[in-house]
Design a protein around this motif. Sequence first.
Motif, PDB file in Angstrom:
ATOM      1  N   ASP A  98     -11.203  12.197  -3.200  1.00  0.00           N
ATOM      2  CA  ASP A  98     -10.298  10.979  -2.719  1.00  0.00           C
ATOM      3  C   ASP A  98     -10.730   9.653  -3.472  1.00  0.00           C
ATOM      4  O   ASP A  98     -11.702   9.692  -4.239  1.00  0.00           O
ATOM      5  CB  ASP A  98     -10.140  10.816  -1.165  1.00  0.00           C
ATOM      6  CG  ASP A  98     -11.716  10.280  -0.872  1.00  0.00           C
ATOM      7  OD1 ASP A  98     -12.362  11.048  -1.141  1.00  0.00           O
ATOM      8  OD2 ASP A  98     -11.570   9.482   0.261  1.00  0.00           O
ATOM      9  N   ILE A  99      -9.899   8.631  -3.555  1.00  0.00           N
ATOM     10  CA  ILE A  99      -9.975   7.469  -3.939  1.00  0.00           C
ATOM     11  C   ILE A  99      -9.644   6.447  -2.944  1.00  0.00           C
ATOM     12  O   ILE A  99      -9.080   6.664  -2.017  1.00  0.00           O
ATOM     13  CB  ILE A  99      -9.488   7.367  -5.434  1.00  0.00           C
ATOM     14  CG1 ILE A  99      -7.868   7.421  -5.179  1.00  0.00           C
ATOM     15  CG2 ILE A  99      -9.915   8.210  -6.431  1.00  0.00           C
ATOM     16  CD1 ILE A  99      -6.825   6.930  -6.192  1.00  0.00           C
ATOM     17  N   GLY A 100     -10.204   5.223  -3.342  1.00  0.00           N
ATOM     18  CA  GLY A 100      -9.690   3.976  -2.364  1.00  0.00           C
ATOM     19  C   GLY A 100      -9.130   3.024  -2.994  1.00  0.00           C
ATOM     20  O   GLY A 100      -9.486   1.798  -3.378  1.00  0.00           O
ATOM     21  N   PRO A 101      -7.802   3.258  -3.587  1.00  0.00           N
ATOM     22  CA  PRO A 101      -7.171   2.056  -4.096  1.00  0.00           C
ATOM     23  C   PRO A 101      -6.453   1.061  -3.331  1.00  0.00           C
ATOM     24  O   PRO A 101      -6.110   1.254  -2.329  1.00  0.00           O
ATOM     25  CB  PRO A 101      -5.770   2.626  -4.681  1.00  0.00           C
ATOM     26  CG  PRO A 101      -5.630   4.105  -3.835  1.00  0.00           C
ATOM     27  CD  PRO A 101      -6.969   4.459  -3.299  1.00  0.00           C
ATOM     28  N   GLN A 102      -7.259  -0.101  -3.494  1.00  0.00           N
ATOM     29  CA  GLN A 102      -7.161  -1.316  -2.572  1.00  0.00           C
ATOM     30  C   GLN A 102      -5.717  -2.039  -2.442  1.00  0.00           C
ATOM     31  O   GLN A 102      -5.236  -2.314  -3.395  1.00  0.00           O
ATOM     32  CB  GLN A 102      -8.228  -2.362  -2.824  1.00  0.00           C
ATOM     33  CG  GLN A 102      -9.503  -1.728  -2.712  1.00  0.00           C
ATOM     34  CD  GLN A 102     -10.622  -2.834  -2.189  1.00  0.00           C
ATOM     35  OE1 GLN A 102     -10.485  -3.111  -1.196  1.00  0.00           O
ATOM     36  NE2 GLN A 102     -11.293  -3.377  -3.005  1.00  0.00           N
ATOM     37  N   GLY A 103      -5.159  -2.125  -1.214  1.00  0.00           N
ATOM     38  CA  GLY A 103      -4.047  -2.850  -0.933  1.00  0.00           C
ATOM     39  C   GLY A 103      -4.724  -4.099  -0.359  1.00  0.00           C
ATOM     40  O   GLY A 103      -5.502  -4.354   0.233  1.00  0.00           O
ATOM     41  N   ILE A 104      -3.449  -4.868   0.421  1.00  0.00           N
ATOM     42  CA  ILE A 104      -3.990  -5.928   1.257  1.00  0.00           C
ATOM     43  C   ILE A 104      -3.331  -5.679   2.906  1.00  0.00           C
ATOM     44  O   ILE A 104      -2.187  -5.656   2.957  1.00  0.00           O
ATOM     45  CB  ILE A 104      -3.481  -7.387   0.642  1.00  0.00           C
ATOM     46  CG1 ILE A 104      -4.584  -7.536  -0.265  1.00  0.00           C
ATOM     47  CG2 ILE A 104      -3.796  -8.277   1.923  1.00  0.00           C
ATOM     48  CD1 ILE A 104      -4.220  -8.964  -0.901  1.00  0.00           C
TER      49      ILE A 104
END
Lengths: 359, 424
Positions: free
Chosen positions: B149-155
């Motif tokens: 998995d990855i952790g693409p950041q949003g807000i």
Amino acid sequence: MLIADKGAARTASPPPSPPSDRQRRVRVLSFSQKLSRWDLKVSPFLYISPFFLLFAIVGLFPLIYTAVISFMDWDQIRQEGEFIGFDQYAWILSQPKFWIALRNTFSIFLLSSVPQLILALFIATMLDRHIRAKTFWRMSALLPYVVAPVAVGLIFNALYADNSGQINAWLTAIGIGPIPWHVEPFWSHVAISTMVNYRWTGYNALILLAAMQAIPRDYYEAARVDGAGVLRQFWSITLPSLKPTFIFVIITSTIGGLQVFEEPRMFDQYGQGGAASQWLTITLYLYNLGWSEWNFGRAAAMAWLLFLIILAIGLINLLVTQKLIGDAGGRGPTLTRAQRRQLARDQRDRRAQNKEGAR
Amino acid sequence: MSTPANRRAAGGIAVVAAGALALAGCGASDADTDANTGDGSAPTELSISTFNDFGYTEELLAMYEEETGIRVIHNRAATSNDARYNLFQKLGSSGLSDIEGVEVDWFAELMEYSDLLAPVPAGVEGRWLDWKEAAATDADGNLVAYGTDIGPQGICFRADLFEAAGLPSDRDEVAELFPTWDAFFDVADDYVEATGQPFIDASNSVLQGMVNQLTEIYETPDGEIIADSNSAVREAYDTVIERALPVSAYAGQWSDDWYASMSSGEFATMLCPPWMHGIIAGEAPNVDGWDVASAYPGGGSNWGGSYLVVPANGDNVEAAQALADWLTSPETQVKAFENAGAFPSQPAAYESESLTGYVSEYFNDAPTGQIGIDRAESVSVEPFKGPKFFPIHDALNQAVTRVFDGLESPDDSWNTWLNEVASL
């Protein structure tokens, strides 16, 4: 016994020893006599050997292994390293963090040991009195000791949280205002010490209680007859009789105090001893060097430094307590060196005289 | 001759013998497993070790048994740290599972020992996002890990608090508020002025977000430490000190206070990879104001994620590679996302309807699947993280914390950090 006699007879031919000697000891023995003699001499060592074998495996080997690694740039994963001498020790001694950790360790040690021993003594005195449900109270004194330190850490952390913690809520309620437990070094040490005290006070109290119970009750009776009050009895009978036990308790709590680890490890979520190393202790630093930076050479060097520190403090401890408590264990008066020499000389003379008398 | 002493001795011998037997038993059982799974023939069992929640449920693993007849034994460590200790303790010797899970935080350390890992077979390469694959490629050009998995950041933001402060609360409008970090901090200042409350949860997460947008951070691929000379790091530090500190509730995350504050409305926003959604929902089940905006100041940023690796000295390397292949295939990863929110690192998965159509009920029905895809595609920079990234970055976090706590001035704290870096 028949065999023994035969053996003695058969081997009696070699040059006869002086008559007086032959009377006293038989030099040559039969096998079974030898066996029973060995049994007497060797068996005790055999009986205690499992401990020493076990110690060699689980105690001595790691000790030596650690010493070897501490002189190496060690790669734990590939199990290989390069000999670099005292570099690791020099590195540790040049780290400001090490000295802060040393300060913190002593601060936490003093903040926990001193109140802990005083409190333990008080609790033990209370338990030594005639109270109802003695066993219940004694067991409850030991209860905190049974709680896992990590669990204690979790509970106290919730209490000591800077914003949402109960303790700061109470302090605010009584008008003192919140204390920055995780910011100020001193307050963090106080908080950690309470966790240590919570666990160990009862344990020490029970040891002191056991020693108190061994004091002959006649002393107290005599003192009462002489009109001594409770306080006077405590100062003049209880305390002096407790001295040997006190030495034991002080030394064990010194070793424990200098190795304090779980409580500061659990004091925040990172286990690094705080942003400015406010509550970093030696063992915590050691652990982080080894298990978070994987630098086993430095960790091993640190372990040996800690060992030396504990040894030094232990010796100082022993000297101080022995000075203060001359009559440790009640084995007669303490002699000065000159007196001891005199005594030894007397004994030697007496022995010499005896020998001459025998001839 | 049956004296009490003799009987006692016999008893002792019996005990010792029993112990020896037990030891022998252990040895024998070890040998058995070895024989069972000897190389060449296909094994009947494979073991995999993960931590936290990779989304590999019993049902998922049972599917593999149905397909291939190989039973998968799943060991789950409670935390990523536990898994890290276990992996590094056993990596050089033996005792690891056939497949081991690795978190990106300590992945760079593992890359130092990439020769102890079995490379990914040629046919499987190219399945993952470029930067996910690049980070798992060693100096010799071997891909040594399977991305999970990855952790693409949003807000993540509290729509109700935004509204109360006079800010837009619709997630699309909110997304437009944050094109750059400057714009982000301007909105933060407005919010703090309007409400007197902090805007964001933690300054260190801002630092993390900024640092992850640099190409070079603390080390070069040659192993040179550039932390002290890299002006971009100093810039990020200064920005965090000047602009993020005054608007953050805490210095760092994961403290008891920080957890407690998610439900209390102490702050209004968090930088949020998909795996954080579960944490918020878990900590603040009764708050209905949380929402997710598809935005991130200054482009995308990735935080966290994992890999699977196959230790090269395992007994069943080939079979383990086949399993790792299956587990990180786009189809399986979408299932893992549905199970645990582990966001896939395979672009092919982003076409799956189960991902594009996924909405999160807790976050006001935000299309978190699609938001994650958009965020993942906006990640343009994957910084090089060397083996010392973790200790250096951790020390920089502490430098920020010291300033936050008022223990040291920004410059002193920076210098303390430099000293720490120099002594690593």
